[in-house]
Write a protein that holds these residues in place. Structure first.
Motif, PDB file in Angstrom:
ATOM      1  N   MET A   1       2.721 -22.552  -3.830  1.00 28.88           N
ATOM      2  CA  MET A   1       1.591 -22.553  -3.010  1.00 28.88           C
ATOM      3  C   MET A   1       1.493 -20.842  -2.706  1.00 28.88           C
ATOM      4  SD  MET A   1       0.517 -25.170  -2.064  1.00 28.88           S
ATOM      5  CE  MET A   1      -0.685 -24.750  -0.635  1.00 28.88           C
ATOM      6  N   GLY A   2       2.323 -20.203  -2.237  1.00 31.36           N
ATOM      7  CA  GLY A   2       2.150 -18.759  -1.765  1.00 31.36           C
ATOM      8  C   GLY A   2       2.003 -18.610  -0.312  1.00 31.36           C
ATOM      9  N   ALA A   3       1.573 -17.375  -0.074  1.00 38.65           N
ATOM     10  CA  ALA A   3       1.371 -17.002   1.460  1.00 38.65           C
ATOM     11  C   ALA A   3       0.417 -16.192   1.443  1.00 38.65           C
ATOM     12  CB  ALA A   3       2.735 -16.447   1.817  1.00 38.65           C
ATOM     13  N   LYS A   4      -0.071 -15.334   2.510  1.00 41.61           N
ATOM     14  CA  LYS A   4      -0.918 -14.296   2.900  1.00 41.61           C
ATOM     15  C   LYS A   4      -0.141 -13.494   3.598  1.00 41.61           C
ATOM     16  CE  LYS A   4      -5.290 -16.972   3.069  1.00 41.61           C
ATOM     17  NZ  LYS A   4      -4.962 -17.993   1.977  1.00 41.61           N
ATOM     18  N   HIS A   5      -0.463 -12.160   3.183  1.00 42.24           N
ATOM     19  CA  HIS A   5      -0.097 -11.077   4.022  1.00 42.24           C
ATOM     20  C   HIS A   5      -1.324 -10.566   4.764  1.00 42.24           C
ATOM     21  CE1 HIS A   5       3.324  -9.456   1.430  1.00 42.24           C
ATOM     22  NE2 HIS A   5       3.615 -10.599   1.971  1.00 42.24           N
ATOM     23  N   VAL A   6      -1.032 -10.463   6.056  1.00 42.28           N
ATOM     24  CA  VAL A   6      -2.054 -10.371   6.851  1.00 42.28           C
ATOM     25  C   VAL A   6      -2.095  -9.034   7.827  1.00 42.28           C
ATOM     26  CG1 VAL A   6      -3.567 -11.396   8.884  1.00 42.28           C
ATOM     27  CG2 VAL A   6      -2.633 -12.969   7.209  1.00 42.28           C
ATOM     28  N   CYS A   7      -3.221  -8.492   7.727  1.00 38.71           N
ATOM     29  CA  CYS A   7      -3.436  -7.056   8.565  1.00 38.71           C
ATOM     30  C   CYS A   7      -4.411  -7.181   9.528  1.00 38.71           C
ATOM     31  CB  CYS A   7      -3.702  -5.771   7.838  1.00 38.71           C
ATOM     32  SG  CYS A   7      -3.763  -4.312   8.828  1.00 38.71           S
ATOM     33  N   PHE A   8      -3.806  -7.465  11.043  1.00 39.57           N
ATOM     34  CA  PHE A   8      -4.749  -7.407  11.946  1.00 39.57           C
ATOM     35  C   PHE A   8      -5.666  -6.398  12.522  1.00 39.57           C
ATOM     36  CE2 PHE A   8      -1.888 -11.337  12.691  1.00 39.57           C
ATOM     37  CZ  PHE A   8      -2.852 -12.395  12.718  1.00 39.57           C
ATOM     38  N   ALA A   9      -5.038  -5.324  12.276  1.00 36.15           N
ATOM     39  CA  ALA A   9      -5.755  -4.063  12.470  1.00 36.15           C
ATOM     40  C   ALA A   9      -6.900  -3.778  11.639  1.00 36.15           C
ATOM     41  CB  ALA A   9      -4.814  -2.837  12.275  1.00 36.15           C
ATOM     42  N   CYS A  10      -6.751  -4.060  10.182  1.00 35.57           N
ATOM     43  CA  CYS A  10      -8.151  -4.011   9.275  1.00 35.57           C
ATOM     44  C   CYS A  10      -8.820  -5.326   9.157  1.00 35.57           C
ATOM     45  CB  CYS A  10      -7.459  -3.717   7.929  1.00 35.57           C
ATOM     46  SG  CYS A  10      -6.739  -2.097   7.772  1.00 35.57           S
ATOM     47  N   ARG A  11      -8.181  -6.434   9.843  1.00 27.88           N
ATOM     48  CA  ARG A  11      -8.895  -7.701   9.703  1.00 27.88           C
ATOM     49  C   ARG A  11      -8.909  -8.037   8.331  1.00 27.88           C
ATOM     50  NH1 ARG A  11     -11.977  -5.359  13.664  1.00 27.88           N
ATOM     51  NH2 ARG A  11     -13.774  -5.517  12.576  1.00 27.88           N
ATOM     52  N   LYS A  12      -7.797  -8.061   7.446  1.00 28.32           N
ATOM     53  CA  LYS A  12      -7.716  -8.356   6.092  1.00 28.32           C
ATOM     54  C   LYS A  12      -6.554  -9.286   5.726  1.00 28.32           C
ATOM     55  CE  LYS A  12     -10.145  -4.188   4.197  1.00 28.32           C
ATOM     56  NZ  LYS A  12     -10.026  -3.171   3.461  1.00 28.32           N
ATOM     57  N   ALA A  13      -6.733 -10.149   4.772  1.00 27.42           N
ATOM     58  CA  ALA A  13      -5.857 -11.006   4.425  1.00 27.42           C
ATOM     59  C   ALA A  13      -5.749 -11.099   2.869  1.00 27.42           C
ATOM     60  CB  ALA A  13      -5.763 -12.540   4.926  1.00 27.42           C
ATOM     61  N   VAL A  14      -4.184 -10.842   2.214  1.00 27.33           N
ATOM     62  CA  VAL A  14      -4.528 -10.897   0.855  1.00 27.33           C
ATOM     63  C   VAL A  14      -3.321 -11.921   0.456  1.00 27.33           C
ATOM     64  CG1 VAL A  14      -3.365  -9.468  -1.036  1.00 27.33           C
ATOM     65  CG2 VAL A  14      -4.440  -8.381   0.745  1.00 27.33           C
ATOM     66  N   ASN A  15      -3.629 -12.704  -0.721  1.00 22.95           N
ATOM     67  CA  ASN A  15      -2.831 -14.114  -1.335  1.00 22.95           C
ATOM     68  C   ASN A  15      -1.764 -13.369  -1.928  1.00 22.95           C
ATOM     69  OD1 ASN A  15      -4.345 -16.005  -0.243  1.00 22.95           O
ATOM     70  ND2 ASN A  15      -5.723 -15.822  -1.828  1.00 22.95           N
ATOM     71  N   VAL A  16      -0.418 -13.746  -1.673  1.00 25.79           N
ATOM     72  CA  VAL A  16       0.669 -13.293  -2.725  1.00 25.79           C
ATOM     73  C   VAL A  16       1.549 -14.408  -2.989  1.00 25.79           C
ATOM     74  CG1 VAL A  16       0.906 -11.224  -1.397  1.00 25.79           C
ATOM     75  CG2 VAL A  16       2.000 -12.933  -0.282  1.00 25.79           C
ATOM     76  N   PRO A  17       2.234 -14.378  -3.973  1.00 24.56           N
ATOM     77  CA  PRO A  17       3.023 -15.613  -4.705  1.00 24.56           C
ATOM     78  C   PRO A  17       4.176 -15.894  -3.664  1.00 24.56           C
ATOM     79  CG  PRO A  17       3.281 -13.600  -5.915  1.00 24.56           C
ATOM     80  CD  PRO A  17       2.285 -13.283  -5.294  1.00 24.56           C
ATOM     81  N   ASP A  18       4.798 -17.007  -3.844  1.00 25.04           N
ATOM     82  CA  ASP A  18       5.904 -17.395  -2.952  1.00 25.04           C
ATOM     83  C   ASP A  18       7.189 -16.070  -3.393  1.00 25.04           C
ATOM     84  OD1 ASP A  18       5.376 -19.381  -1.405  1.00 25.04           O
ATOM     85  OD2 ASP A  18       5.715 -20.861  -3.070  1.00 25.04           O
ATOM     86  N   GLY A  19       7.717 -15.855  -2.193  1.00 34.24           N
ATOM     87  CA  GLY A  19       8.927 -14.726  -2.550  1.00 34.24           C
ATOM     88  C   GLY A  19       8.526 -13.415  -2.568  1.00 34.24           C
ATOM     89  N   ALA A  20       7.149 -13.153  -2.634  1.00 35.62           N
ATOM     90  CA  ALA A  20       6.807 -11.586  -2.436  1.00 35.62           C
ATOM     91  C   ALA A  20       7.068 -11.090  -1.208  1.00 35.62           C
ATOM     92  CB  ALA A  20       5.380 -11.505  -2.859  1.00 35.62           C
ATOM     93  N   THR A  21       7.467  -9.748  -1.274  1.00 35.78           N
ATOM     94  CA  THR A  21       7.970  -9.194   0.009  1.00 35.78           C
ATOM     95  C   THR A  21       7.220  -7.763   0.247  1.00 35.78           C
ATOM     96  OG1 THR A  21       9.775  -8.079  -1.071  1.00 35.78           O
ATOM     97  CG2 THR A  21      10.208 -10.132   0.055  1.00 35.78           C
ATOM     98  N   ASP A  22       6.715  -7.279  -0.724  1.00 36.49           N
ATOM     99  CA  ASP A  22       6.181  -6.033  -0.707  1.00 36.49           C
ATOM    100  C   ASP A  22       4.391  -6.058  -0.877  1.00 36.49           C
ATOM    101  OD1 ASP A  22       8.345  -4.518  -0.820  1.00 36.49           O
ATOM    102  OD2 ASP A  22       8.547  -4.420  -3.037  1.00 36.49           O
ATOM    103  N   PRO A  23       3.899  -5.411  -0.193  1.00 34.08           N
ATOM    104  CA  PRO A  23       4.081  -4.277   0.674  1.00 34.08           C
ATOM    105  C   PRO A  23       4.504  -4.819   2.110  1.00 34.08           C
ATOM    106  CG  PRO A  23       2.087  -4.220   0.580  1.00 34.08           C
ATOM    107  CD  PRO A  23       2.370  -5.462  -0.269  1.00 34.08           C
ATOM    108  N   LEU A  24       5.153  -4.290   3.010  1.00 36.72           N
ATOM    109  CA  LEU A  24       5.307  -4.666   4.460  1.00 36.72           C
ATOM    110  C   LEU A  24       4.768  -4.056   5.303  1.00 36.72           C
ATOM    111  CD1 LEU A  24       9.511  -4.632   4.171  1.00 36.72           C
ATOM    112  CD2 LEU A  24       7.804  -6.566   3.932  1.00 36.72           C
TER     113      LEU A  24
END
Length: 108
Positions: A1-24
């Motif tokens: 399924m994956g996940a989203k890396h979300v930046c509330f400061a920039c108001r952006k979200a990026v889809n990433v695969p399961d287990g992805a840790t970079d970038p923090l």
């Protein structure tokens, strides 16, 4: 399924695969990223109120996981199926936190 890396400061979200840790950290503003499940639907970047609501919910321990209806009395099925719908404005967000406070994913 994956996940989203979300930046509330920039108001952006990026889809990433399961287990992805970079970038923090956000590559745009270097703010810390929040990892949310793929079911999180980020608002458009210009919708500041909805982003503020999402940030408020995450800060209070709600990470957009399903909340099952059998946990709540008086449940009414909605177009969202058998799960509680997350709020889209801050006023509803505050009510949501009060109503479902016992079901937060934050460890106490």
């Amino acid at each position: 399924m994956g996940a989203k890396h979300v930046c509330f400061a920039c108001r952006k979200a990026v889809n990433v695969p399961d287990g992805a840790t970079d970038p923090l950290r956000c590559t745009n503003c270097t703010a810390e990223l929040v990892v949310l499940p793929n079911r999180f639907r980020p608002p458009k970047q210009r919708e500041e109120d909805q982003w503020a609501t999402a940030r408020y919910l995450v800060e209070h321990g709600y990470c957009y996981e399903h909340l099952a209806p059998n946990q709540f009395p008086g449940w009414a099925t909605t177009k969202y199926g058998n799960y509680v719908q997350y709020p889209v404005n801050l006023w509803e967000g505050k009510e949501f936190v009060e109503q479902y406070g016992a079901f937060t994913s934050r460890r106490r």
